[in-house]
Design an enzyme around this catalytic site. Structure first.
Site, PDB file in Angstrom:
ATOM      1  N   ARG A 139      -2.054  -1.160   5.365  1.00  0.00           N
ATOM      2  CA  ARG A 139      -3.201  -1.622   4.692  1.00  0.00           C
ATOM      3  C   ARG A 139      -2.908  -3.022   4.133  1.00  0.00           C
ATOM      4  NH1 ARG A 139      -4.814   3.848   1.423  1.00  0.00           N
ATOM      5  NH2 ARG A 139      -2.573   3.848   1.368  1.00  0.00           N
ATOM      6  N   CYS A 142       0.874  -1.152   0.176  1.00  0.00           N
ATOM      7  CA  CYS A 142      -0.025  -0.011  -0.119  1.00  0.00           C
ATOM      8  C   CYS A 142       0.905   1.461  -0.228  1.00  0.00           C
ATOM      9  CB  CYS A 142      -1.142  -0.014   1.232  1.00  0.00           C
ATOM     10  SG  CYS A 142      -0.246  -0.128   2.808  1.00  0.00           S
TER      11      CYS A 142
END
Lengths: 80, 289
Positions: free
Chosen positions: B248, B243
């Site tokens: 994430r 990410c």
């Protein structure tokens, strides 16, 4: 009558980084004068609970508005 | 109804409520910014791990050493025998990232609270401001396994330059579509956190992390829905998620490895904050991998 001086909308899925929405809202709250407020739309119950806690701690008023599309809308203001 | 591949690593709010006073369990909140999370409210009895101060290396871009990890956990009263339940701010991202770190450092039984703070708050479950104080332990990192958890820049670069992405390895960019295409270089609120160029690693497909969770509760979607979302990702190839700074990517890593049972998934934690700042490195803009 409360004058809304700033509006915030934060979507949980789009937030990423060193500053978080609550911090940005707090900064704006600290600049509010009497009878001034912020409208805030959030889609995270955690943020709402944190915001309520911090607003009460700093003696701001919080009014809940309508909910739409998973967004919870609030008016945070300083009393007149 | 079909179950997740590893239901044992995911707990729900009822499990936590039933075990608030269970001495074999440590509930751990992991926050990127504890002043707007743990300090305001947390699950009763939960201890705090601060992502930046406790788990990031104090000087370089890396994680704490095994010795530092041992020290942090010992101070919090976490032993090797404890069942550790993680949850935290920012959509449980840093809790998932910490789950990944606990696994890399060989903790036997670590689990994630489904829905994290969002669902706990939505359900109106009890909260506390009291900071618990548990007796110090002597936590020991018994093994370090970065190999099956982490990918470094040089490996990703080699894979890209050899044309292996999409063939031998599937690269998944879990950022938002606008970040993937290069329309933005970081979410709009973070003007000071932009990379030098926008776009994605050539060959990477875009499956934003948020597709894996219920937008209202923050809980993971049922397994049949997840299987549809990741239906085009082959199980017989290596997978690398990334990410912007890795948190994430760790969330999607958890989904693929533990909820859907993909056998070989790693996180490129350098992510776009590293890749998109390197002179001369290939970057692709637009919607095509």
């Amino acid at each position: 009558m409360i004058r809304v001086v700033k509006e915030f909308t934060f979507r949980r899925s789009e937030i990423c980084g060193g500053r978080n929405p609550i911090r940005m809202i707090l900064e704006a709250m600290n600049e509010l004068g009497q009878c001034e407020g912020l409208t805030i739309e959030l889609d995270d119950y955690d943020w709402v609970l944190v915001l309520r806690g911090l607003a009460e701690l700093h003696e701001f008023k919080v009014e809940e508005c309508e909910k739409a599309n998973n967004f919870l809308k609030f008016l945070v203001y300083k009393s007149c | 109804m079909a179950q997740y591949a590893r239901p044992d690593v995911l707990v729900d709010t009822k499990f936590v409520m039933d075990n608030l006073n269970n001495e074999t369990i440590r509930i751990v909140e992991v926050d990127y910014d504890h002043t707007t999370a743990y300090d305001v409210w947390h699950i009763p009895g939960a201890v705090l791990l601060r992502w930046r101060e406790d788990l990031r290396h104090p000087e370089i871009r890396d994680f704490v050493s095994p010795e530092q990890f041992e020290d942090r956990l010992s101070k919090l009263g976490i032993s090797n025998e404890h069942i550790v339940i993680l949850y935290g701010d920012y959509n449980n991202w840093f809790a998932a990232y910490t789950f990944w770190l606990f696994k890399a450092y060989g903790h036997e039984d670590v689990r994630l609270l489904n829905g994290g703070r969002t669902n706990w708050a939505k359900l109106g479950l009890p909260t506390s401001k009291e900071v618990p104080n548990y007796p110090r332990t002597s936590y020991k990192v018994k093994k370090v396994d970065w190999g099956s958890h982490r990918t470094f820049l040089w490996e990703v670069l080699q894979r890209v330059t050899k044309g292996e992405t999409g063939k031998l390895v599937t690269l998944i960019d879990v950022r938002s579509q606008k970040e993937y295409t290069g329309e933005i270089k970081a979410p709009p609120e973070y003007a000071d956190e932009q990379t030098q160029v926008g776009g994605h690693i050539p060959g990477a497909v875009n499956i934003p992390w948020a597709q894996a969770v219920d937008p209202d509760t923050g809980e993971f979607k049922p397994v049949h829905e997840l299987a549809k979302i990741y239906g085009n990702i082959p199980k017989d190839k290596e997978i690398i998620t990334y990410c912007r700074i890795g948190e994430r990517a760790a969330h999607t890593w958890f989904v693929l490895k533990y909820l859907l049972g993909y056998p070989s998934v790693r996180v490129y934690d350098g992510s776009s904050a590293e890749w998109n700042n390197i002179v001369g490195i290939p970057v692709k803009k637009g919607t095509e991998p």
